[in-house]
Design a protein around this motif. Sequence first.
Motif, mmCIF file in Angstrom:
data_model
loop_
_atom_site.group_PDB
_atom_site.id
_atom_site.type_symbol
_atom_site.label_atom_id
_atom_site.label_comp_id
_atom_site.label_asym_id
_atom_site.label_seq_id
_atom_site.Cartn_x
_atom_site.Cartn_y
_atom_site.Cartn_z
ATOM 1 N N LEU A 6 0.806 -1.215 0.000
ATOM 2 C CA LEU A 6 0.000 0.000 0.000
ATOM 3 C C LEU A 6 0.841 1.268 0.000
ATOM 4 N N SER A 7 2.159 1.143 -0.135
ATOM 5 C CA SER A 7 2.993 2.340 -0.122
ATOM 6 C C SER A 7 2.652 3.207 -1.336
ATOM 7 N N LYS A 9 0.025 4.896 -1.552
ATOM 8 C CA LYS A 9 -1.428 5.090 -1.516
ATOM 9 C C LYS A 9 -1.754 5.891 -0.257
ATOM 10 N N ASP A 10 -2.965 6.389 -0.181
ATOM 11 C CA ASP A 10 -3.375 7.152 0.997
ATOM 12 C C ASP A 10 -3.992 6.217 2.043
ATOM 13 N N VAL A 11 -3.308 5.104 2.297
ATOM 14 C CA VAL A 11 -3.767 4.106 3.264
ATOM 15 C C VAL A 11 -2.608 3.792 4.191
#
Length: 103
Positions: A6-7, A9-11
Motif C-alpha cells: 500500500l505504499s 497510496k493514501d492508506v
Amino acid sequence: RGEFELSGKDVKVHVVCPAFFPTNLMDGARAPESDKSVARKLMNNLGDTADSVAQNIYRGMERGQFMILPTKAETNRWRVKRFFPNAFYRALVKAVGQRSSAK
C-alpha cells in the motif's frame, strides 16, 4: 510485508499487539470460571490501563509504526519470541505443562 503493498497510496496499515490490560472483556466471556479468573489476574497485575494502551497506540500511529506493542509486558515478550523463538517455545510448553498438572 503487507504494508509495502500500500505504499504510495493514501492508506496506512498498523498491527496492534497488546498483552493483557484491564477491560470488561471477561464480563460476557463464555469460558470456565478458572480461565476467566486467570485472565482477570493477568489483566489487573501487569500495570497497564485502557487509557495508557490507547495512548500508546495513538503515539505509534502518529509515528507511522507498522507494528505497535502498546503494553509494557508485550514489548519484552515480542523480543524474546523474535530473537529466541526456541527458548520462548520451551518456556511456553513448560508453563502449559505446569498448569495442566496443577488441575
